[in-house]
Design an enzyme around this catalytic site. Structure first.
Site, PDB file in Angstrom:
ATOM      1  N   LYS A  17     -20.691 -11.829  72.317  1.00 37.81           N
ATOM      2  CA  LYS A  17     -21.852 -12.564  71.811  1.00 37.81           C
ATOM      3  C   LYS A  17     -21.828 -12.588  70.290  1.00 37.81           C
ATOM      4  O   LYS A  17     -21.541 -11.578  69.634  1.00 37.81           O
ATOM      5  CB  LYS A  17     -23.128 -11.899  72.323  1.00 37.81           C
ATOM      6  CG  LYS A  17     -24.421 -12.584  71.932  1.00 37.81           C
ATOM      7  CD  LYS A  17     -25.600 -11.862  72.584  1.00 37.81           C
ATOM      8  CE  LYS A  17     -26.925 -12.500  72.213  1.00 37.81           C
ATOM      9  NZ  LYS A  17     -28.065 -11.821  72.885  1.00 37.81           N
ATOM     10  N   SER A  20     -32.369 -10.993  77.700  1.00 39.47           N
ATOM     11  CA  SER A  20     -31.271 -11.884  77.305  1.00 39.47           C
ATOM     12  C   SER A  20     -29.903 -11.507  77.844  1.00 39.47           C
ATOM     13  O   SER A  20     -28.933 -12.210  77.583  1.00 39.47           O
ATOM     14  CB  SER A  20     -31.214 -11.991  75.777  1.00 39.47           C
ATOM     15  OG  SER A  20     -32.310 -12.739  75.316  1.00 39.47           O
ATOM     16  N   SER A  42     -30.623 -15.634  74.998  1.00 44.46           N
ATOM     17  CA  SER A  42     -29.742 -15.516  73.832  1.00 44.46           C
ATOM     18  C   SER A  42     -28.318 -15.102  74.170  1.00 44.46           C
ATOM     19  O   SER A  42     -27.431 -15.229  73.337  1.00 44.46           O
ATOM     20  CB  SER A  42     -30.345 -14.553  72.807  1.00 44.46           C
ATOM     21  OG  SER A  42     -30.280 -13.222  73.233  1.00 44.46           O
TER      22      SER A  42
END
Length: 521
Positions: free
Chosen positions: A140, A244, A220
């Site tokens: 991420k 998330s 996210s």
């Protein structure tokens, strides 16, 4: 001056656009290694014994592109497949699907191939880097990656190249994992583009769901969830401030784990440790199989002597959990909204499977659910989004993605302290309720993935309450929606530091309900 190396191409951020030439080249490479990017080598089940403390894979998937991270690690260690082959196949898959789903926002493919070659050479000498030796991964874009641009989804960091990895990233790399690239996250992980119910930001646009491109990939870590589901990466490391990790696992049909507060260091994440929200933010894995969550958690957990909230709590063995003896609380909807019929049906199948195995099940929900959710929102209003303002000032972001209200609502310091005390009372009451149960099974959201631009009441998640409590929580795929063929996840929660219960329950339900299924893309 722009950094040299694989981080930038010309005057653009690093490999944000995946070129047609690289796409064609990747397909050709993967054809040699995997007999076609859409289908991997058919594999024998024989594999060497796993490293001490790591259970052998139970994944029976035949296509190597879609096996679990645990299984591909076994195959690489057993020299049934090379790390270079695995990396090339993932590169080809990313280049094939990313133009449609927009999950990977920058790449370091040349570095990945060099590291894979070195991993194969080390193995030929009898040297193993760790339990993830040669396994391709993505990360991420809110977690620092040394030598590779890490934007955190904000314009002020468009050319930011960290000098060192975030703690969790450093640990999986030390265990042998190989970084392919970074996955899209909203600005500071907190703000989608207004009106778009998906992972999105001003730099990269939005992520689309690999099961239906008109639907969102959620929250996210949406880029992470989408590319893992699509077969472009064996796992990703995400963050969970209000669901998330679990939201993307739910809508993308994969597995995800938010560990207990205090389990995994937040060092090197764009919103790290400390502050009034310290207990909310957790770092954890997303993968296709529950067995991978156990493997990766064992790599990333434990103090780094920078994040002061992390404790050296022992990790218990999911293999020792007796599902037949679990006391299960379940619910189909939470006070914030009623779940859809197909969502309730999936949860019922999960509960019925546990009951059939001997577990004691009871429909129940802890107290103060709505009060705690309302209080969390009140914190944001009281501080006037000053956390966002400080981050924007720190990184030089002049144009923000979100429509923030930066005016505090007038709560005094004494009033804010009272709110913190009230949150602790809620936590205590909820924990006291939990003493009668071992695990909670419930939906992750009121519905499967919503349509892009759908910001209506259906876009509700049930997961942020467990950021407030700090309890470990995971999601595995439990079924499919009646309309649209979209994944539906089962949300599993255990008491503090009992990730073993979450993981054992997840593995059981994965076996009973089918778990991950390849998307049509």
């Amino acid at each position: 001056m722009m950094p040299a190396g694989p981080e930038f191409v010309g005057s653009k951020p690093p490999e944000v656009a995946l070129s047609r030439r690289r796409f064609v080249r990747g397909i050709a490479r993967a054809s040699v290694a995997f007999a076609g990017w859409s289908g991997g080598r058919r594999i024998a089940r024989a594999a060497p014994a796993p490293p001490s403390g790591i259970p052998a894979s139970t994944d029976t998937t035949e296509d190597t592109l879609y096996v679990s991270a645990t299984r591909i690690a076994e195959l690489i260690r057993g020299r049934k497949i090379s790390s270079v082959e695995a990396v090339r196949a993932c590169i080809a898959r990313i280049e094939a699907v990313n133009p449609a789903i927009n999950a990977v926002v920058m790449t370091c493919f040349d570095r990945a191939l060099a590291e894979a070659k070195a991993a194969d050479e080390a193995l030929a000498r009898g040297q193993t880097l760790g339990v993830l030796h040669g396994v391709p991964m993505t990360i991420k874009d809110s977690l620092d990656t040394a030598g590779v641009v890490t934007t955190g989804g904000t314009l002020g960091r468009i050319r930011y190249v960290p000098k060192q990895d975030a703690t969790a990233v450093a640990r999986v790399r030390k265990a042998g994992a190989i970084l392919l690239g970074k996955t899209l996250t909203p600005e500071f992980t907190l703000a989608n583009l207004p009106g778009i119910s998906s992972a999105s930001n001003l730099l990269n646009g939005l992520v689309r769901n690999p099961y239906n491109l008109e639907h969102n990939a959620s929250a996210s870590s949406g880029g992470a969830g989408a590319i893992v589901a699509a077969g472009g990466s064996y796992f990703d490391i995400g963050s969970d401030f209000g669901g998330s990790i679990r939201g993307p696992a739910h809508v993308n049909g994969i597995a995800g784990l938010k560990p207990t507060t205090g389990r995994v260091p937040r060092t090197g994440h764009i919103i790290g440790y400390g502050g009034v929200y310290d207990s909310y933010q957790q770092i954890g894995p997303l993968a296709r199989r529950a067995e991978d969550l156990n493997l990766i958690l064992r790599v990333i957990a434990g103090p780094d002597f920078r994040d002061a909230a992390i404790v050296p709590a022992p990790l218990m063995d999911p293999g020792r959990v007796e599902v037949a003896k679990l006391r299960v609380a379940y619910y189909y909807s939470a006070p914030i909204g009623d779940s859809t019929g197909d969502t309730k049906a999936v949860i019922k199948r999960a509960v019925d499977a546990l009951a059939a195995a001997g577990a004691r099940t009871r429909e129940d929900i802890h107290p103060y659910y709505q009060e705690a959710i309302d209080l969390r929102a009140a914190f944001r209003a009281a501080e006037g989004n000053s956390t966002i303002r400080r981050l924007a000032d720190k990184w030089g972001t002049k144009t923000l993605a979100g429509q923030y209200n930066f005016t505090p609502n007038g709560v005094t310091a004494a009033g804010f302290v009272e709110m913190l005390e009230r949150q602790d009372r809620y936590r205590s009451a909820m924990l006291s309720w939990f003493k009668d149960y071992d695990v909670i099974v419930c939906p992750d959201a009121v519905s499967p993935a919503t349509l892009l631009h759908d910001v209506g009441p259906a876009n509700l998640y049930y997961n942020s309450i467990y950021n407030i409590t700090g309890w470990p929580a995971g999601v595995v795929r439990g079924g499919t929606s009646e309309v649209g063929g979209l994944p539906i996840g089962v949300h599993i929660i255990a008491p503090p530091f009992r990730e073993d219960v979450v993981l054992a329950t997840a593995a059981f339900l994965e076996r009973q309900l089918g778990g991950y299924q390849r998307p049509p893309i």
